[in-house]
Enzyme design. Structure first.
Site, PDB file in Angstrom:
ATOM      1  CB  CYS A 207      -0.924   0.009   1.215  1.00 28.66           C
ATOM      2  SG  CYS A 207      -2.133  -1.341   1.218  1.00 28.66           S
ATOM      3  CG  HIS A 286      12.541  -1.891   2.842  1.00 29.26           C
ATOM      4  ND1 HIS A 286      12.327  -3.087   3.492  1.00 29.26           N
ATOM      5  CD2 HIS A 286      12.135  -2.084   1.558  1.00 29.26           C
ATOM      6  CE1 HIS A 286      11.827  -3.956   2.640  1.00 29.26           C
ATOM      7  NE2 HIS A 286      11.693  -3.374   1.460  1.00 29.26           N
ATOM      8  CG  HIS A 370      -3.669  20.286   5.114  1.00 31.60           C
ATOM      9  ND1 HIS A 370      -4.906  20.597   5.622  1.00 31.60           N
ATOM     10  CD2 HIS A 370      -3.245  21.382   4.430  1.00 31.60           C
ATOM     11  CE1 HIS A 370      -5.230  21.832   5.262  1.00 31.60           C
ATOM     12  NE2 HIS A 370      -4.245  22.329   4.528  1.00 31.60           N
ATOM     13  CG  HIS A 374      -2.490   3.409   4.014  1.00 34.88           C
ATOM     14  ND1 HIS A 374      -3.228   3.363   2.850  1.00 34.88           N
ATOM     15  CD2 HIS A 374      -2.441   2.127   4.473  1.00 34.88           C
ATOM     16  CE1 HIS A 374      -3.596   2.123   2.605  1.00 34.88           C
ATOM     17  NE2 HIS A 374      -3.135   1.355   3.576  1.00 34.88           N
ATOM     18  CG  HIS A 403     -17.831   6.784   6.113  1.00 31.81           C
ATOM     19  ND1 HIS A 403     -18.726   7.295   5.191  1.00 31.81           N
ATOM     20  CD2 HIS A 403     -18.589   6.230   7.110  1.00 31.81           C
ATOM     21  CE1 HIS A 403     -19.958   7.074   5.608  1.00 31.81           C
ATOM     22  NE2 HIS A 403     -19.913   6.430   6.769  1.00 31.81           N
ATOM     23  CG  ASN A 407      -6.936  -0.283   2.490  1.00 31.21           C
ATOM     24  OD1 ASN A 407      -6.321   0.375   1.656  1.00 31.21           O
ATOM     25  ND2 ASN A 407      -6.337  -1.120   3.326  1.00 31.21           N
TER      26      ASN A 407
END
Length: 479
Positions: A207, A286, A370, A374, A403, A407
């Site tokens: 993702c 990573h 802001h 994710h 909502h 995802n």
């Protein structure tokens, strides 16, 4: 021999400005010595001053020739799924009861996940997963990819007014669907792009692959001047719906939904006034060298041979540790000096003076206006809100994206920026922090600054529903 000659020729052509500059500086240096009075040539002060001035000019010239290219985000477009693909709560629960009729415990588990997922009534699944039972195939997967990507690309081209022939770099990231020809080749074919377009196809990176694609585009734009780069982030979920009964592999079925985004980047100075954002930083972390991190999200078969994505129970802990590592790298780049000093003093007190102090968490609200976290699930957003000490307003875009769209994997960060734009909250000078998590395990960050006040898009993914948001989210849905 021919290949070596060709490389030498390309190197020479690409470095003409630098070679020309060296020649000019060297010629100027020789000419200055020739025209200087003889008595000054014996003056060491004059020689040192002249040498210093020429050295300073050379350093400044080389700096301006080699300084990093500024990367601008011209615009982006998010895919808006048709309403006929929506999966309301009642439909999701009914499908779970029918598909897993012989596994009541698995059904009960899925219903609990649906209840607490934070997903609304308008999230969507691809057409093939609406069948009972679903039997997706390669053609269905291609249809989904084409629907999402072509729709987002069409919107992007319409919004920016550029031609597909103008695109110099194309990067597509889709983790779990890697057909041949590649998805990037599919895009090149559809839009009849130039034969010398530089195309890349990233898969298996989870993702957070969207920010990896942004980083790749940034690096490519450093060496390809006056270019346009298009990044397409999506996840094709048609062939990856799990049909078994393992609980750890049923969770993605409850959270992942159809979505995608297309982003136009450039290093053209002529686009500076038109671009929405400027890219400031990309920081990638990573943790794959650690076995637990490497294995916490894996695609595998269950005991009955059903393929799915297994989520480890340690996922949230590993995500938190990855975020801490990412913060330690991005903090010095973005935090004000006051916050950095407090962090250093706290570290010295704990490590060297052995004081009983809690680790100091910098206040990132002083660095960013802001936050785009994710939208991997309610638990992910809750954990990051707590860790970063953010208010409900700061995580509103993430919760409302979850909502409305669910995802959507790597593209969720762009739905979140789209939400803030639709709300009219993006002002000139505002800084935005995007945070993505992915298998491997990775935590990646991107920092943008808004170049101008941005008006809400008339035909964007949020255009017809933004007036209903934000909504109040119950802790659990009551059937």
């Amino acid at each position: 021999m021919l290949r070596s000659t060709k490389r030498s020729y390309e190197y020479l052509i690409n470095h003409v400005p630098k070679l020309l500059l060296v020649t000019i500086i060297f010629a100027f240096f020789i000419q200055a010595f020739k025209q200087a009075p003889y008595h000054l040539l014996d003056d060491s002060y004059f020689i040192h001053t002249l040498t210093f001035c020429l050295l300073a000019i050379s350093i400044l010239a080389f700096y301006f020739l080699n300084k990093p290219q500024t990367i601008y985000l011209v615009d982006f477009a998010c895919f808006k799924p048709p309403s006929m693909l929506r999966v309301p709560y009642a439909t999701a629960v009914e499908h779970a009861h029918i598909i897993l009729a012989s596994e009541p415990k698995s059904v009960s588990f899925q219903v609990k996940i649906f209840d607490r997922s934070g997903l609304g009534e308008e999230t969507c699944l691809p057409h093939s997963l609406h069948y009972l039972p679903p039997k997706p195939n390669m053609m269905d997967a291609r249809d989904e990819a084409e629907m999402v990507i072509f729709s987002a690309m069409d919107s992007l081209l319409q919004q920016t007014g550029i031609s597909p022939k103008d695109i110099d770099i194309l990067i597509v990231n889709c983790s779990l669907f890697a057909p041949t020809p590649s998805i990037s080749a599919m895009v090149v074919n559809k839009y009849k792009m130039r034969s010398n377009v530089k195309s890349y196809n990233l898969s298996g990176m989870g993702c957070s692959a969207g920010l990896i694609s942004i980083d790749l585009a940034k690096n490519l734009l450093q060496v390809h001047h006056e270019s346009y780069a298009v990044v397409i982030s999506t996840e094709t979920i048609t062939p990856n719906s799990y049909t078994g009964k393992e609980r750890s592999m049923l969770v993605p079925n409850c959270l992942f939904r159809i979505g995608g985004a297309a982003i136009l980047l450039t290093n053209k100075r002529s686009q500076r006034k038109h671009a929405k954002y400027t890219l400031l930083h990309v920081v990638r972390t990573h943790k794959g060298s650690e076995d637990k991190s490497y294995r916490c999200v894996t695609q595998e078969e269950d005991k009955e041979g059903h393929v799915g994505i297994a989520l480890n129970l340690d996922l949230m802990v590993i995500a938190g540790n990855s975020l801490k590592s990412n913060i330690s790298s991005i903090g010095p780049l973005v935090l004000p000096a006051s916050e950095q000093l407090l962090f250093v003093f706290n570290l010295i007190g704990r490590k060297f003076l052995k004081l009983d102090l809690k680790p100091y968490i910098p206040d990132f609200k002083k660095a960013f206006r802001h936050f785009c976290i994710h939208a991997g699930g309610r638990a992910v957003i809750d954990e990051l809100q707590k860790s970063l000490r953010l208010t409900s307003e700061h995580v509103e875009a993430s919760r409302m994206t979850l909502h409305r769209f669910g995802n959507t994997s790597s593209s969720s960060l762009w739905y979140e920026i789209g939400y803030m734009e639709a709300k009219g909250r993006m002002k000139k000078g505002d800084r935005v922090w995007q945070i993505g998590f992915g298998s491997g395990f990775k935590c990646n960050s991107a920092v943008w600054v808004c170049n101008r006040e941005i008006e809400a898009a008339k035909n964007g993914a949020w255009a017809d529903c933004i007036h209903r948001y934000p909504v109040n989210e119950p802790e659990a849905v009551k059937p």
